[in-house]
Design a protein around this motif. Structure first.
Motif, PDB file in Angstrom:
ATOM      1  N   ARG A 188      53.383   4.171   5.519  1.00 56.92           N
ATOM      2  CA  ARG A 188      53.864   3.274   6.577  1.00 56.92           C
ATOM      3  C   ARG A 188      52.871   2.164   6.888  1.00 56.92           C
ATOM      4  O   ARG A 188      53.277   1.055   7.243  1.00 56.92           O
ATOM      5  CB  ARG A 188      54.135   4.077   7.867  1.00 56.92           C
ATOM      6  N   PHE A 189      51.593   2.459   6.771  1.00 55.35           N
ATOM      7  CA  PHE A 189      50.539   1.490   7.091  1.00 55.35           C
ATOM      8  C   PHE A 189      49.874   1.033   5.793  1.00 55.35           C
ATOM      9  O   PHE A 189      49.715   1.812   4.854  1.00 55.35           O
ATOM     10  CB  PHE A 189      49.471   2.117   7.983  1.00 55.35           C
ATOM     11  N   THR A 190      49.458  -0.229   5.792  1.00 58.31           N
ATOM     12  CA  THR A 190      48.754  -0.784   4.645  1.00 58.31           C
ATOM     13  C   THR A 190      47.559  -1.600   5.117  1.00 58.31           C
ATOM     14  O   THR A 190      47.720  -2.517   5.928  1.00 58.31           O
ATOM     15  CB  THR A 190      49.673  -1.688   3.811  1.00 58.31           C
ATOM     16  N   ALA A 191      46.390  -1.231   4.603  1.00 58.02           N
ATOM     17  CA  ALA A 191      45.174  -1.990   4.898  1.00 58.02           C
ATOM     18  C   ALA A 191      44.942  -3.020   3.798  1.00 58.02           C
ATOM     19  O   ALA A 191      45.169  -2.743   2.615  1.00 58.02           O
ATOM     20  CB  ALA A 191      43.975  -1.061   5.001  1.00 58.02           C
ATOM     21  N   SER A 192      44.461  -4.191   4.201  1.00 55.36           N
ATOM     22  CA  SER A 192      44.112  -5.229   3.234  1.00 55.36           C
ATOM     23  C   SER A 192      42.956  -6.037   3.805  1.00 55.36           C
ATOM     24  O   SER A 192      42.615  -5.894   4.978  1.00 55.36           O
ATOM     25  CB  SER A 192      45.315  -6.135   2.926  1.00 55.36           C
ATOM     26  N   ARG A 193      42.353  -6.864   2.969  1.00 52.80           N
ATOM     27  CA  ARG A 193      41.227  -7.672   3.439  1.00 52.80           C
ATOM     28  C   ARG A 193      41.195  -8.993   2.693  1.00 52.80           C
ATOM     29  O   ARG A 193      41.672  -9.099   1.559  1.00 52.80           O
ATOM     30  CB  ARG A 193      39.910  -6.921   3.260  1.00 52.80           C
ATOM     31  N   ASP A 194      40.606  -9.965   3.355  1.00 56.89           N
ATOM     32  CA  ASP A 194      40.377 -11.280   2.764  1.00 56.89           C
ATOM     33  C   ASP A 194      38.896 -11.571   2.930  1.00 56.89           C
ATOM     34  O   ASP A 194      38.449 -11.949   4.026  1.00 56.89           O
ATOM     35  CB  ASP A 194      41.236 -12.328   3.474  1.00 56.89           C
ATOM     36  N   ASN A 195      38.138 -11.380   1.869  1.00 57.92           N
ATOM     37  CA  ASN A 195      36.686 -11.550   1.969  1.00 57.92           C
ATOM     38  C   ASN A 195      36.295 -13.010   2.198  1.00 57.92           C
ATOM     39  O   ASN A 195      35.220 -13.283   2.741  1.00 57.92           O
ATOM     40  CB  ASN A 195      36.008 -11.013   0.721  1.00 57.92           C
TER      41      ASN A 195
ATOM     42  N   VAL B 191      39.901  -8.266   7.987  1.00 56.24           N
ATOM     43  CA  VAL B 191      40.636  -7.113   7.491  1.00 56.24           C
ATOM     44  C   VAL B 191      41.916  -6.975   8.307  1.00 56.24           C
ATOM     45  O   VAL B 191      41.951  -7.355   9.489  1.00 56.24           O
ATOM     46  CB  VAL B 191      39.773  -5.837   7.565  1.00 56.24           C
ATOM     47  N   TYR B 192      42.951  -6.465   7.661  1.00 56.29           N
ATOM     48  CA  TYR B 192      44.261  -6.368   8.288  1.00 56.29           C
ATOM     49  C   TYR B 192      44.785  -4.935   8.220  1.00 56.29           C
ATOM     50  O   TYR B 192      44.406  -4.160   7.337  1.00 56.29           O
ATOM     51  CB  TYR B 192      45.255  -7.287   7.570  1.00 56.29           C
ATOM     52  N   LEU B 193      45.666  -4.622   9.135  1.00 57.01           N
ATOM     53  CA  LEU B 193      46.397  -3.364   9.072  1.00 57.01           C
ATOM     54  C   LEU B 193      47.866  -3.682   9.350  1.00 57.01           C
ATOM     55  O   LEU B 193      48.229  -4.014  10.478  1.00 57.01           O
ATOM     56  CB  LEU B 193      45.867  -2.351  10.094  1.00 57.01           C
ATOM     57  N   GLN B 194      48.673  -3.621   8.309  1.00 55.69           N
ATOM     58  CA  GLN B 194      50.107  -3.803   8.451  1.00 55.69           C
ATOM     59  C   GLN B 194      50.724  -2.455   8.800  1.00 55.69           C
ATOM     60  O   GLN B 194      50.569  -1.491   8.043  1.00 55.69           O
ATOM     61  CB  GLN B 194      50.703  -4.336   7.151  1.00 55.69           C
ATOM     62  N   MET B 195      51.410  -2.401   9.921  1.00 57.70           N
ATOM     63  CA  MET B 195      51.982  -1.157  10.408  1.00 57.70           C
ATOM     64  C   MET B 195      53.501  -1.294  10.454  1.00 57.70           C
ATOM     65  O   MET B 195      54.027  -2.112  11.214  1.00 57.70           O
ATOM     66  CB  MET B 195      51.428  -0.822  11.794  1.00 57.70           C
ATOM     67  N   ASN B 196      54.171  -0.515   9.646  1.00 51.98           N
ATOM     68  CA  ASN B 196      55.630  -0.524   9.582  1.00 51.98           C
ATOM     69  C   ASN B 196      56.187   0.809  10.047  1.00 51.98           C
ATOM     70  O   ASN B 196      55.462   1.807  10.113  1.00 51.98           O
ATOM     71  CB  ASN B 196      56.086  -0.806   8.152  1.00 51.98           C
ATOM     72  N   SER B 197      57.468   0.814  10.347  1.00 47.73           N
ATOM     73  CA  SER B 197      58.157   2.044  10.770  1.00 47.73           C
ATOM     74  C   SER B 197      57.371   2.748  11.870  1.00 47.73           C
ATOM     75  O   SER B 197      57.128   3.959  11.812  1.00 47.73           O
ATOM     76  CB  SER B 197      58.351   2.975   9.568  1.00 47.73           C
ATOM     77  N   LEU B 198      56.989   2.006  12.864  1.00 41.18           N
ATOM     78  CA  LEU B 198      56.148   2.550  13.925  1.00 41.18           C
ATOM     79  C   LEU B 198      56.885   3.614  14.723  1.00 41.18           C
ATOM     80  O   LEU B 198      58.113   3.539  14.927  1.00 41.18           O
ATOM     81  CB  LEU B 198      55.656   1.430  14.836  1.00 41.18           C
TER      82      LEU B 198
END
Length: 123
Positions: free
Chosen positions: A67-74, A79-86
């Motif tokens: 449900r959650f996806t972490a990503s980053r832009d150096n 850094v990001y946390l995409q949270m779906n289906s909360l």
């Protein structure tokens, strides 16, 4: 001086989505493992997700896997946390954390923390 500044929290209905951001400064971001933790009222701070230097290696708590996806832009030190289906049980203050080189699931291993951003999921 290290600063981690989270944003993107808010109130959302169950099944909805939010994207958290954490902007970092004062550290060598590309050498840091970045993590997200959360703390609900009356509960201990718990690991949510981590992401390695290059963004290739990620780890997730079982409760958010898929449900959650972490990503980053150096390039942006972010850094990001995409949270779906909360779900209502995702309601907590979400914290961004950083440590050099090695990932960990333990909050005590992270030396740098943001101030937190509130996420509230209504049923």
């Amino acid at each position: 001086q290290v600063q981690l500044v989270e944003s993107g929290g808010g109130l959302v209905q169950a099944g909805g989505s939010l994207r958290l951001s954490c902007a970092a400064s004062g550290l060598t971001f590309s050498n840091c493992v970045m993590a997200w933790f959360r703390q609900a009222p009356g509960k201990e701070r718990e690991f949510v997700a981590s992401i390695g230097w290059t963004g290739v290696t990620t780890n997730y708590a079982d409760s958010v896997q898929g449900r959650f996806t972490a990503s980053r832009d150096n390039a942006k030190n972010t850094v990001y946390l995409q949270m779906n289906s909360l779900k209502p049980e995702d309601t907590a203050v979400y914290y961004c954390a950083a440590r050099y080189f090695r990932a960990s699931f333990k909050a005590s291993d992270y030396g740098y923390w943001g101030q937190g951003t509130q996420v509230t999921v209504s049923s």
